[in-house]
Design a protein around this motif. Structure first.
Motif, PDB file in Angstrom:
ATOM      1  N   ASP A 123       0.809  -1.224   0.000  1.00 15.51           N
ATOM      2  CA  ASP A 123       0.000   0.000   0.000  1.00 15.51           C
ATOM      3  C   ASP A 123       0.843   1.275   0.000  1.00 15.51           C
ATOM      4  O   ASP A 123       0.333   2.359   0.239  1.00 15.51           O
ATOM      5  CB  ASP A 123      -0.992   0.002   1.166  1.00 15.51           C
ATOM      6  CG  ASP A 123      -0.336  -0.233   2.512  1.00 15.51           C
ATOM      7  OD1 ASP A 123       0.862  -0.572   2.533  1.00 15.51           O
ATOM      8  OD2 ASP A 123      -1.013  -0.075   3.534  1.00 15.51           O
ATOM      9  N   GLY A 124       2.138   1.177  -0.274  1.00 18.25           N
ATOM     10  CA  GLY A 124       2.967   2.353  -0.502  1.00 18.25           C
ATOM     11  C   GLY A 124       3.785   2.861   0.664  1.00 18.25           C
ATOM     12  O   GLY A 124       4.505   3.844   0.527  1.00 18.25           O
ATOM     13  N   TYR A 125       3.719   2.239   1.814  1.00 15.37           N
ATOM     14  CA  TYR A 125       4.533   2.648   2.962  1.00 15.37           C
ATOM     15  C   TYR A 125       5.958   2.109   2.787  1.00 15.37           C
ATOM     16  O   TYR A 125       6.146   0.969   2.340  1.00 15.37           O
ATOM     17  CB  TYR A 125       3.970   2.099   4.265  1.00 15.37           C
ATOM     18  CG  TYR A 125       2.717   2.784   4.740  1.00 15.37           C
ATOM     19  CD1 TYR A 125       2.782   3.820   5.661  1.00 15.37           C
ATOM     20  CD2 TYR A 125       1.470   2.398   4.275  1.00 15.37           C
ATOM     21  CE1 TYR A 125       1.633   4.445   6.106  1.00 15.37           C
ATOM     22  CE2 TYR A 125       0.317   3.019   4.712  1.00 15.37           C
ATOM     23  CZ  TYR A 125       0.410   4.043   5.623  1.00 15.37           C
ATOM     24  OH  TYR A 125      -0.721   4.663   6.059  1.00 15.37           O
ATOM     25  N   ILE A 126       6.946   2.927   3.131  1.00 13.02           N
ATOM     26  CA  ILE A 126       8.332   2.464   3.157  1.00 13.02           C
ATOM     27  C   ILE A 126       8.725   2.352   4.622  1.00 13.02           C
ATOM     28  O   ILE A 126       8.663   3.325   5.374  1.00 13.02           O
ATOM     29  CB  ILE A 126       9.270   3.425   2.410  1.00 13.02           C
ATOM     30  CG1 ILE A 126       8.868   3.481   0.935  1.00 13.02           C
ATOM     31  CG2 ILE A 126      10.712   2.975   2.552  1.00 13.02           C
ATOM     32  CD1 ILE A 126       9.643   4.469   0.117  1.00 13.02           C
ATOM     33  N   VAL A 127       9.091   1.125   5.036  1.00  9.15           N
ATOM     34  CA  VAL A 127       9.444   0.871   6.426  1.00  9.15           C
ATOM     35  C   VAL A 127      10.884   0.376   6.491  1.00  9.15           C
ATOM     36  O   VAL A 127      11.373  -0.295   5.586  1.00  9.15           O
ATOM     37  CB  VAL A 127       8.495  -0.153   7.089  1.00  9.15           C
ATOM     38  CG1 VAL A 127       7.128   0.415   7.269  1.00  9.15           C
ATOM     39  CG2 VAL A 127       8.435  -1.433   6.316  1.00  9.15           C
ATOM     40  N   ARG A 128      11.556   0.737   7.571  1.00  7.56           N
ATOM     41  CA  ARG A 128      12.908   0.246   7.822  1.00  7.56           C
ATOM     42  C   ARG A 128      12.829  -0.721   8.995  1.00  7.56           C
ATOM     43  O   ARG A 128      12.398  -0.354  10.082  1.00  7.56           O
ATOM     44  CB  ARG A 128      13.843   1.403   8.134  1.00  7.56           C
ATOM     45  CG  ARG A 128      15.289   0.976   8.333  1.00  7.56           C
ATOM     46  CD  ARG A 128      16.213   2.165   8.413  1.00  7.56           C
ATOM     47  NE  ARG A 128      16.267   2.835   7.121  1.00  7.56           N
ATOM     48  CZ  ARG A 128      16.528   4.136   6.983  1.00  7.56           C
ATOM     49  NH1 ARG A 128      16.734   4.901   8.024  1.00  7.56           N
ATOM     50  NH2 ARG A 128      16.568   4.682   5.783  1.00  7.56           N
ATOM     51  N   LEU A 129      13.234  -1.973   8.750  1.00  7.35           N
ATOM     52  CA  LEU A 129      13.179  -3.015   9.774  1.00  7.35           C
ATOM     53  C   LEU A 129      14.596  -3.325  10.249  1.00  7.35           C
ATOM     54  O   LEU A 129      15.510  -3.477   9.431  1.00  7.35           O
ATOM     55  CB  LEU A 129      12.532  -4.280   9.199  1.00  7.35           C
ATOM     56  CG  LEU A 129      11.088  -4.135   8.771  1.00  7.35           C
ATOM     57  CD1 LEU A 129      10.916  -4.578   7.345  1.00  7.35           C
ATOM     58  CD2 LEU A 129      10.221  -4.964   9.660  1.00  7.35           C
ATOM     59  N   PHE A 130      14.755  -3.443  11.562  1.00  7.82           N
ATOM     60  CA  PHE A 130      16.037  -3.787  12.169  1.00  7.82           C
ATOM     61  C   PHE A 130      15.897  -5.149  12.847  1.00  7.82           C
ATOM     62  O   PHE A 130      14.925  -5.387  13.549  1.00  7.82           O
ATOM     63  CB  PHE A 130      16.439  -2.751  13.232  1.00  7.82           C
ATOM     64  CG  PHE A 130      16.667  -1.379  12.690  1.00  7.82           C
ATOM     65  CD1 PHE A 130      17.935  -0.959  12.369  1.00  7.82           C
ATOM     66  CD2 PHE A 130      15.609  -0.513  12.511  1.00  7.82           C
ATOM     67  CE1 PHE A 130      18.152   0.316  11.880  1.00  7.82           C
ATOM     68  CE2 PHE A 130      15.810   0.762  12.015  1.00  7.82           C
ATOM     69  CZ  PHE A 130      17.081   1.178  11.695  1.00  7.82           C
ATOM     70  N   CYS A 131      16.877  -6.015  12.639  1.00 10.07           N
ATOM     71  CA  CYS A 131      16.835  -7.357  13.219  1.00 10.07           C
ATOM     72  C   CYS A 131      18.099  -7.577  14.043  1.00 10.07           C
ATOM     73  O   CYS A 131      19.159  -7.029  13.722  1.00 10.07           O
ATOM     74  CB  CYS A 131      16.736  -8.391  12.094  1.00 10.07           C
ATOM     75  SG  CYS A 131      16.520 -10.069  12.676  1.00 10.07           S
ATOM     76  N   ILE A 132      17.981  -8.385  15.090  1.00  7.42           N
ATOM     77  CA  ILE A 132      19.127  -8.705  15.934  1.00  7.42           C
ATOM     78  C   ILE A 132      19.082 -10.188  16.260  1.00  7.42           C
ATOM     79  O   ILE A 132      18.005 -10.768  16.437  1.00  7.42           O
ATOM     80  CB  ILE A 132      19.137  -7.838  17.216  1.00  7.42           C
ATOM     81  CG1 ILE A 132      20.446  -7.990  17.976  1.00  7.42           C
ATOM     82  CG2 ILE A 132      17.956  -8.151  18.108  1.00  7.42           C
ATOM     83  CD1 ILE A 132      20.652  -6.947  19.052  1.00  7.42           C
TER      84      ILE A 132
END
Length: 181
Positions: free
Chosen positions: A53-62
């Motif tokens: 739906d057009g959202y740009i998200v930044r995901l962080f993983c550990i």
């Protein structure tokens, strides 16, 4: 899952009702600090992904390395090539998670919290890892504001989806037991 902090932002106000939208997720500091220990490697990765739906998200993983079952050596450090290959698996898993649906399905998947276990299973062939979590999510860019799309989010979830709680059993107090009567 009490160690997750969900950030919401008010998009629109209609009378006494505020229409909220997802703005980000974070991990509490005490949970993060309880995971970090000596004699193990920390593997971190981040990726920018676009939802349908057009959202740009930044995901962080550990994630953290763990000892083998029959290991005698005290430390369990991973070499840099193994860390890089685990990081690519993390990036692939996070980008497919964000890209396969809209923001609503992404939030539901984050609340469920099963993505970390999937990454652990994928990366176990490279090096054994434990405590894999999506540590943080930031909404980088939002599409143009649409009130009707936001109203759909709030209207179809109007029914109560929780479980009924058993009624509290009143406790019998004995006179002179030290409690207030």
């Amino acid at each position: 899952m009490a160690y997750r902090k969900i950030k919401l932002c008010v998009e629109d106000v209609q009378g006494y009702n505020c229409l909220l939208n997802f703005h980000g997720m974070d991990m509490t500091r005490d949970k993060l600090c309880s995971l970090i220990k000596k004699k193990q490697s920390i593997i971190e990765a981040n990726v920018d992904a676009r939802t349908t739906d057009g959202y740009i998200v930044r995901l962080f993983c550990i994630a953290f390395t763990k000892k083998q079952d029959d290991q005698l050596k005290e430390t369990c450090y991973a070499k840099s090539a193994k860390v890089r290959s685990i990081r690519t698996k993390m990036i692939n898993a996070m980008s497919t998670l964000a890209g396969k649906g809209d923001l609503k399905t992404l939030v539901k998947a984050l609340i469920a919290g099963t993505t970390g276990e999937e990454i652990e299973k994928e990366a176990s062939s490279i090096f054994p890892i434990k405590d894999c979590y999506i540590r943080k999510v930031k909404v980088i860019k939002k599409p143009k504001f649409d009130v009707t799309a936001l109203m759909e989010w709030h209207n179809d979830e109007g029914q109560d989806v929780g479980q009924n709680v058993a009624p509290a059993i009143p406790e019998e107090t004995v006179a002179g037991s030290g409690g207030r009567l």
